[in-house]
Design a protein around this motif. Structure first.
Motif, PDB file in Angstrom:
ATOM      1  N   UNK A  82      12.941  -6.304   5.388  1.00 51.50           N
ATOM      2  CA  UNK A  82      13.127  -4.860   5.245  1.00 51.50           C
ATOM      3  C   UNK A  82      11.779  -4.193   5.480  1.00 51.50           C
ATOM      4  N   UNK A  83      11.805  -2.961   5.976  1.00 53.78           N
ATOM      5  CA  UNK A  83      10.583  -2.197   6.179  1.00 53.78           C
ATOM      6  C   UNK A  83      10.634  -0.936   5.320  1.00 53.78           C
ATOM      7  N   UNK A  84       9.511  -0.551   4.740  1.00 50.87           N
ATOM      8  CA  UNK A  84       9.508   0.625   3.863  1.00 50.87           C
ATOM      9  C   UNK A  84       9.620   1.922   4.645  1.00 50.87           C
ATOM     10  N   UNK A  85      10.152   2.946   3.967  1.00 53.36           N
ATOM     11  CA  UNK A  85      10.169   4.277   4.587  1.00 53.36           C
ATOM     12  C   UNK A  85       8.777   4.914   4.583  1.00 53.36           C
ATOM     13  N   UNK A  86       7.948   4.455   3.653  1.00 59.21           N
ATOM     14  CA  UNK A  86       6.580   4.968   3.554  1.00 59.21           C
ATOM     15  C   UNK A  86       5.669   3.830   3.133  1.00 59.21           C
ATOM     16  N   UNK A  87       4.443   3.859   3.619  1.00 59.22           N
ATOM     17  CA  UNK A  87       3.451   2.881   3.210  1.00 59.22           C
ATOM     18  C   UNK A  87       3.415   1.663   4.110  1.00 59.22           C
ATOM     19  N   UNK A 145       0.838  -1.191   0.000  1.00 58.04           N
ATOM     20  CA  UNK A 145       0.000   0.000   0.000  1.00 58.04           C
ATOM     21  C   UNK A 145       0.879   1.250   0.000  1.00 58.04           C
ATOM     22  N   UNK A 146       0.980   1.900  -1.163  1.00 54.20           N
ATOM     23  CA  UNK A 146       1.706   3.168  -1.303  1.00 54.20           C
ATOM     24  C   UNK A 146       3.118   3.066  -0.708  1.00 54.20           C
ATOM     25  N   UNK A 147       3.852   2.032  -1.122  1.00 58.25           N
ATOM     26  CA  UNK A 147       5.156   1.730  -0.535  1.00 58.25           C
ATOM     27  C   UNK A 147       6.279   2.463  -1.262  1.00 58.25           C
ATOM     28  N   UNK A 180       1.830   0.346  -5.182  1.00 58.71           N
ATOM     29  CA  UNK A 180       0.701  -0.401  -4.637  1.00 58.71           C
ATOM     30  C   UNK A 180       0.490  -1.638  -5.498  1.00 58.71           C
ATOM     31  N   UNK A 181       0.323  -2.777  -4.861  1.00 56.98           N
ATOM     32  CA  UNK A 181       0.138  -4.027  -5.605  1.00 56.98           C
ATOM     33  C   UNK A 181      -0.494  -5.063  -4.696  1.00 56.98           C
ATOM     34  N   UNK A 182      -1.226  -5.991  -5.299  1.00 57.67           N
ATOM     35  CA  UNK A 182      -1.780  -7.133  -4.585  1.00 57.67           C
ATOM     36  C   UNK A 182      -1.329  -8.396  -5.311  1.00 57.67           C
ATOM     37  N   UNK A 183      -0.654  -9.273  -4.583  1.00 57.99           N
ATOM     38  CA  UNK A 183      -0.074 -10.478  -5.178  1.00 57.99           C
ATOM     39  C   UNK A 183      -0.640 -11.718  -4.510  1.00 57.99           C
ATOM     40  N   UNK A 184      -0.901 -12.754  -5.293  1.00 58.25           N
ATOM     41  CA  UNK A 184      -1.501 -13.980  -4.740  1.00 58.25           C
ATOM     42  C   UNK A 184      -0.458 -14.928  -4.168  1.00 58.25           C
ATOM     43  N   UNK A 185      -0.945 -16.001  -3.567  1.00 56.57           N
ATOM     44  CA  UNK A 185      -0.074 -17.082  -3.143  1.00 56.57           C
ATOM     45  C   UNK A 185       0.154 -18.050  -4.283  1.00 56.57           C
ATOM     46  N   UNK A 186       0.850 -19.156  -3.984  1.00 58.76           N
ATOM     47  CA  UNK A 186       1.142 -20.163  -4.998  1.00 58.76           C
ATOM     48  C   UNK A 186       2.626 -20.298  -5.227  1.00 58.76           C
ATOM     49  N   UNK A 187       2.991 -20.739  -6.405  1.00 64.61           N
ATOM     50  CA  UNK A 187       4.395 -20.876  -6.803  1.00 64.61           C
ATOM     51  C   UNK A 187       4.685 -19.774  -7.821  1.00 64.61           C
ATOM     52  N   UNK A 188       5.354 -18.729  -7.364  1.00 68.11           N
ATOM     53  CA  UNK A 188       5.552 -17.508  -8.149  1.00 68.11           C
ATOM     54  C   UNK A 188       7.042 -17.295  -8.399  1.00 68.11           C
ATOM     55  N   UNK A 199      15.614   5.678  -5.050  1.00 68.03           N
ATOM     56  CA  UNK A 199      14.562   4.799  -4.532  1.00 68.03           C
ATOM     57  C   UNK A 199      14.404   3.547  -5.404  1.00 68.03           C
ATOM     58  N   UNK A 200      14.211   2.418  -4.763  1.00 67.54           N
ATOM     59  CA  UNK A 200      13.912   1.187  -5.491  1.00 67.54           C
ATOM     60  C   UNK A 200      12.441   1.176  -5.894  1.00 67.54           C
TER      61      UNK A 200
END
Length: 293
Positions: free
Chosen positions: A66-71, A7-9, A37-45, A31-32
């Motif tokens: 790692x933790x984001x600086x924002x989001x 969420x807004x990372x 913002x993204x939603x990713x599923x489970x499984x074999x990715x 910045x990397x």
């Protein structure tokens, strides 16, 4: 619910003290990710893309290493910034290149302990997988296995080193043990950063076939980064393709790994990508051999 939610990372690595350019000015890392913002599923990715495109960083963020600086980042609905180290291990294991264990235990002692005391709790689980790349002897050994431990000993060719102390293992042997450790522990998700680079081609096929079956049997999610496009086209359920500008495409291998998309990602004609992969593998092997010395 998405398996992973960004969420807004925004994230950038910290500045390295004393790291300056040719003019003596401090180098401030770019910045990397910015407002991702993204939603990713489970499984074999599988994560695919050129070096320095953000694959490792995305997995480290998703796993809470790692933790984001924002989001905010949520893994299985849990805010990664709120998790203790123990809670992070329960829901996400992370396999780095060239990891080591600081212990004098033998391989047998370590793997038996983690299988009995990890999330799988010594369950009787047998994984079905394609044995196309097995020798006849390996097929027999694998079919005769009565436990997940025995299957993993066979797949990762560990039998000859099971009585060795971890401190006596080569880097390549240690890497195989660490992958085995993660599968036997059974966190709810496993993130693997180029874990197979030191294996022969047939070994890679065996391991990936097993991981694919492992995900289906246990319901555990595996995110893995690997350079070999042919392997990426065969085994993962879905691909997350990274572009140099940090854009990404997500979908099945057939949907995502098109010649046009790969040319955009790697900046070379699709016909030349095998040469690019060979150079990447050579670089990884050189790093590995340097650490062996």
């Amino acid at each position: 619910m998405s398996f992973i939610q960004f969420q807004d990372v925004s994230f950038a690595y910290p500045q390295i003290p004393g790291d300056v350019d040719e003019q003596g000015n401090p180098i401030v890392p770019s910045p990397i990710f910015e407002h991702m913002s993204a939603q990713l599923p489970g499984g074999f990715i599988s994560l695919v893309g050129p070096n320095a495109s953000g694959k490792s960083t995305l997995m480290l963020l998703a796993a809470g290493r790692l933790l984001p600086q924002q989001g905010k980042i949520f893994l299985l609905g849990k805010d990664t910034s709120s998790l203790s180290d123990e809670e992070k291990q329960q829901i996400a294991s992370f396999i780095y290149q060239n990891m080591e264990f600081e212990t004098e235990e033998t391989v047998t002692e370590l793997l038996n302990f983690v299988y009995k005391n990890g999330n799988l709790n010594n369950q009787t689980i047998l994984i079905l997988c394609d044995t196309k790349y097995f020798t006849e002897e390996q097929k027999t050994e694998f079919s005769n296995a009565k436990t997940l431990m025995e299957q993993i000993e066979s797949i990762f060719e560990l039998k000859e080193i099971m009585q060795l102390k971890l401190s006596a293992l080569s880097k390549g042997q240690m890497q195989r043990v660490i992958i085995a450790f993660s599968l036997l522990y059974g966190s709810q998700s496993i993130f693997m950063d180029e874990p197979l680079f030191a294996l022969e081609t047939a070994q890679k096929h065996k391991v990936l076939s097993f991981i694919k079956g492992y995900c289906k049997t246990t319901g555990i999610t595996v995110y893995i980064s690997m350079h070999e496009l042919e392997l990426n086209k065969i085994y993962p359920e879905n691909i997350l393709l990274f572009y140099p500008n940090r854009d990404m495409d997500f979908g099945s291998p057939e949907e995502v790994l098109t010649p046009q998309a790969l040319e955009k990602a790697y900046g070379v004609p699709a016909a030349m990508l095998k040469d690019t992969e060979a150079l990447t593998r050579k670089s990884l092997c050189e790093q590995y051999n340097a650490l062996e010395k």
